[in-house]
Motif scaffolding. Structure first.
Motif, PDB file in Angstrom:
ATOM      1  N   SER A  28     -16.069  12.438 -46.544  1.00 52.90           N
ATOM      2  CA  SER A  28     -15.381  13.551 -45.695  1.00 52.90           C
ATOM      3  C   SER A  28     -16.048  14.715 -45.772  1.00 52.90           C
ATOM      4  O   SER A  28     -16.525  15.294 -46.847  1.00 52.90           O
ATOM      5  N   ASN A  30     -14.540  17.382 -44.160  1.00 56.16           N
ATOM      6  CA  ASN A  30     -13.299  18.337 -43.728  1.00 56.16           C
ATOM      7  C   ASN A  30     -13.463  19.535 -44.770  1.00 56.16           C
ATOM      8  O   ASN A  30     -13.003  20.261 -44.090  1.00 56.16           O
ATOM      9  N   ASN A  31     -13.935  19.634 -45.822  1.00 54.70           N
ATOM     10  CA  ASN A  31     -13.755  20.828 -46.602  1.00 54.70           C
ATOM     11  C   ASN A  31     -15.366  21.463 -46.877  1.00 54.70           C
ATOM     12  O   ASN A  31     -15.500  22.150 -47.864  1.00 54.70           O
ATOM     13  N   SER A  53     -14.619  25.704 -43.414  1.00 53.73           N
ATOM     14  CA  SER A  53     -13.487  24.899 -43.371  1.00 53.73           C
ATOM     15  C   SER A  53     -12.195  25.542 -43.842  1.00 53.73           C
ATOM     16  O   SER A  53     -11.258  25.371 -43.171  1.00 53.73           O
ATOM     17  N   SER A  56     -11.725  28.510 -41.144  1.00 55.80           N
ATOM     18  CA  SER A  56     -12.120  28.304 -39.992  1.00 55.80           C
ATOM     19  C   SER A  56     -13.028  29.643 -39.323  1.00 55.80           C
ATOM     20  O   SER A  56     -13.210  29.957 -38.250  1.00 55.80           O
ATOM     21  N   ARG A  72     -13.905  22.664 -35.311  1.00 58.99           N
ATOM     22  CA  ARG A  72     -13.946  21.485 -36.064  1.00 58.99           C
ATOM     23  C   ARG A  72     -13.299  20.443 -35.302  1.00 58.99           C
ATOM     24  O   ARG A  72     -12.094  20.598 -34.702  1.00 58.99           O
ATOM     25  N   ASP A  73     -13.532  19.162 -35.742  1.00 63.82           N
ATOM     26  CA  ASP A  73     -12.503  18.102 -35.296  1.00 63.82           C
ATOM     27  C   ASP A  73     -12.345  17.304 -36.374  1.00 63.82           C
ATOM     28  O   ASP A  73     -13.314  16.306 -36.904  1.00 63.82           O
ATOM     29  N   ASN A  74     -11.478  17.308 -37.210  1.00 63.50           N
ATOM     30  CA  ASN A  74     -10.975  16.766 -38.490  1.00 63.50           C
ATOM     31  C   ASN A  74     -10.899  15.041 -38.252  1.00 63.50           C
ATOM     32  O   ASN A  74     -11.249  14.124 -39.181  1.00 63.50           O
ATOM     33  N   LYS A  76     -12.369  13.350 -36.187  1.00 61.46           N
ATOM     34  CA  LYS A  76     -13.811  12.716 -36.134  1.00 61.46           C
ATOM     35  C   LYS A  76     -14.610  13.106 -37.312  1.00 61.46           C
ATOM     36  O   LYS A  76     -15.848  12.653 -37.387  1.00 61.46           O
ATOM     37  N   ASN A  77     -14.036  13.935 -38.168  1.00 60.35           N
ATOM     38  CA  ASN A  77     -14.813  14.441 -39.490  1.00 60.35           C
ATOM     39  C   ASN A  77     -16.069  14.941 -38.871  1.00 60.35           C
ATOM     40  O   ASN A  77     -17.137  14.668 -39.682  1.00 60.35           O
TER      41      ASN A  77
END
Length: 124
Positions: A28, A30-31, A53, A56, A72-74, A76-77
């Motif tokens: 991931s 995302n962070n 992250s 933003s 970001r597109d979480n 889509k990771n």
């Protein structure tokens, strides 16, 4: 296997738009701090935009401010890069990057993962 895969590059006339996408896999992101570099023929790679992250927070190189938008597109990771008002000097290979230093400044972060790149060509 951890990967960043870019898509969306192509040939466009000056003044046109392109949207680049980056999808991560294997872990991931995302962070993580993520961003985009580019490399023109005969030139060094340069940071185009970055996004943290937590809040933003975004960063843009002066040469793309007001024209490019990173998001970001979480799901889509990964991250996207909307490029408007493209110029011939925007031509190059665009690379998606990720840094585990989530709170670092994009300009000084060490990027742990790089995608293979996607070609953007802007004709005059």
């Amino acid at each position: 296997q951890v990967q960043l895969v870019e898509s969306g590059g192509g040939l466009v006339q000056a003044g046109g738009s392109l949207r680049l996408s980056c999808a991560g896999s294997g872990r991931s992101f995302n962070n993580w701090l993520m961003g985009w570099f580019r490399q023109a023929p005969g030139s060094e790679r340069e940071l185009v935009a970055g996004i943290r992250s937590s809040e933003s927070t975004t960063y843009y190189a002066d040469f793309v401010k007001g024209r490019f938008t990173i998001s970001r597109d979480n799901a889509k990771n990964g991250v996207d890069l909307q490029m408007n008002s493209l110029k011939p000097e925007d031509t190059g290979v665009y690379f998606c990057v990720a840094s585990r230093s989530a709170s670092a400044l994009p300009t000084s972060a060490v990027y742990d993962y790089w995608g293979m790149g996607t070609q953007v060509t802007v004709s005059s």
